[in-house]
Design an enzyme around this catalytic site. Structure first.
Site, PDB file in Angstrom:
ATOM      1  N   ASN A   9       0.906  -1.148  -0.203  1.00 38.12           N
ATOM      2  CA  ASN A   9       0.042   0.247   0.051  1.00 38.12           C
ATOM      3  C   ASN A   9       0.937   1.371   0.280  1.00 38.12           C
ATOM      4  OD1 ASN A   9      -1.847   2.074   0.561  1.00 38.12           O
ATOM      5  ND2 ASN A   9      -2.212   1.574   2.718  1.00 38.12           N
ATOM      6  N   GLU A  97      -6.936   4.750   7.866  1.00 39.78           N
ATOM      7  CA  GLU A  97      -6.842   6.262   7.366  1.00 39.78           C
ATOM      8  C   GLU A  97      -7.807   6.761   6.964  1.00 39.78           C
ATOM      9  OE1 GLU A  97      -3.099   5.768   5.367  1.00 39.78           O
ATOM     10  OE2 GLU A  97      -2.192   5.267   7.375  1.00 39.78           O
TER      11      GLU A  97
HETATM   12  P1  PGA Z   1       2.621   0.477   7.736  1.00 40.68           P
HETATM   13  O1  PGA Z   1       1.353   0.930   7.019  1.00 40.68           O
HETATM   14  O2  PGA Z   1       3.486  -0.853   7.075  1.00 40.68           O
HETATM   15  O3  PGA Z   1       3.461   1.469   7.214  1.00 40.68           O
HETATM   16  O4  PGA Z   1       2.729   0.267   9.052  1.00 40.68           O
HETATM   17  C1  PGA Z   1       0.466  -0.483   6.962  1.00 40.68           C
HETATM   18  C2  PGA Z   1      -0.811  -0.039   6.211  1.00 40.68           C
HETATM   19  O5  PGA Z   1      -1.329   0.754   6.829  1.00 40.68           O
HETATM   20  O6  PGA Z   1      -1.500  -0.604   5.225  1.00 40.68           O
END
Ligand code: PGA
Length: 251
Positions: A9, A97
């Site tokens: 992502n 988010e």
């Molecule tokens: P991170 O994000 O690996 O930077 O903790 C994971 C995500 O929000 O998909």
């Protein structure tokens, strides 16, 4: 046997130049046999990613879509049908988010999930608790509710063509990873909740872990019985690191 899946992502990261460099690195990766890999660039770079990774085994997805499945008058949105037409395979729905910063509600997550499947794309449904909820002992209740609303609205069979991603909010981008045991407990609960509706669907569905996964901790997370791969944020912006995580999923 569930085939492991590792998805990157990229969130709202990248410039044309940095994306070109990342794609160049991804194109050179030797993706291990038996591991499915996808990357989810910002909309702007989906076409660039599709072109650069044409002929590779890495699939492309989007990080969001409109609630309306089909194109129409909805300024600033992108329809799932347009993502399918572009060549995407996956759509992330309900990332924390979007739930917590943008204010996306369960009803919207459900509509996006349905829109995605209605045009033949596969949703990755994100669920997860905040630190406050974990400390209040509410982890399984919160995750259970986020999953239940989709099952109640769309039926358990939709998970034949979807993936669930458990991402504790407190572990996203913080460097704090859930321990393999903490993650396994939630993954097992998610699978049990699905099994209560349909044992076969529950057995087959892939449940990814996300939240500060990196090459150094991926193998022990992916070694847990109900963890079927990862949703990778920060570490997916580096092709070598991402490649090492994909290898961990194959071992
Ligand atoms: P991170 O994000 O690996 O930077 O903790 C994971 C995500 O929000 O998909």
């Amino acid at each position: 046997m569930r085939r492991p899946l590792v998805a990157g992502n990229w969130k709202m990261h990248g410039t044309r130049a940095s994306v070109a460099e990342l794609l160049d690195g991804l194109r050179r990766l030797a993706v291990p046999n038996g591991v499915e890999v996808a990357v989810l660039p910002p909309f702007l770079f989906i076409d660039q990613a599709l072109n650069a990774l044409a002929g590779s085994s890495i699939a492309i997805g989007a990080q969001n879509c409109a609630e309306e499945a089909r194109q129409g008058a909805l300024t600033g949105e992108i329809a799932a049908s347009q993502l399918a037409d572009a060549g995407c395979a996956w759509v992330l729905v309900g990332h924390s988010e979007r739930r917590l910063i943008i204010g996306e509600r369960d009803e919207q997550v459900i509509r996006k999930f349905a829109a995605t499947q209605s045009v033949g794309l596969r949703p990755m449904l994100c669920v997860g608790e905040t630190l406050e909820q974990r400390e209040a002992g509410k982890t399984l209740e919160i995750v259970g509710q986020q999953l239940a609303c989709v099952i109640e609205s769309l039926g358990v069979a939709v998970f034949e063509r979807a993936v669930v991603a458990y991402e504790p909010v407190w572990a996203i981008g913080t460097g704090l990873t859930a321990t393999p045991q903490q993650a396994q407990e939630v993954h097992a609960a998610i699978r049990a909740q699905l099994a209560a509706e349909d044992a076969e669907v529950a057995q087959a569905v892939r449940i990814l872990y996300g939240g500060s996964v990196k090459a150094a901790n991926a193998a022990e997370l992916f070694g847990m019985p109900d963890i079927d791969g990862g949703l990778i944020g920060g570490a997916s912006l580096n092709a070598d690191e991402f490649g090492a995580i994909c290898c961990a999923a194959g071992s």
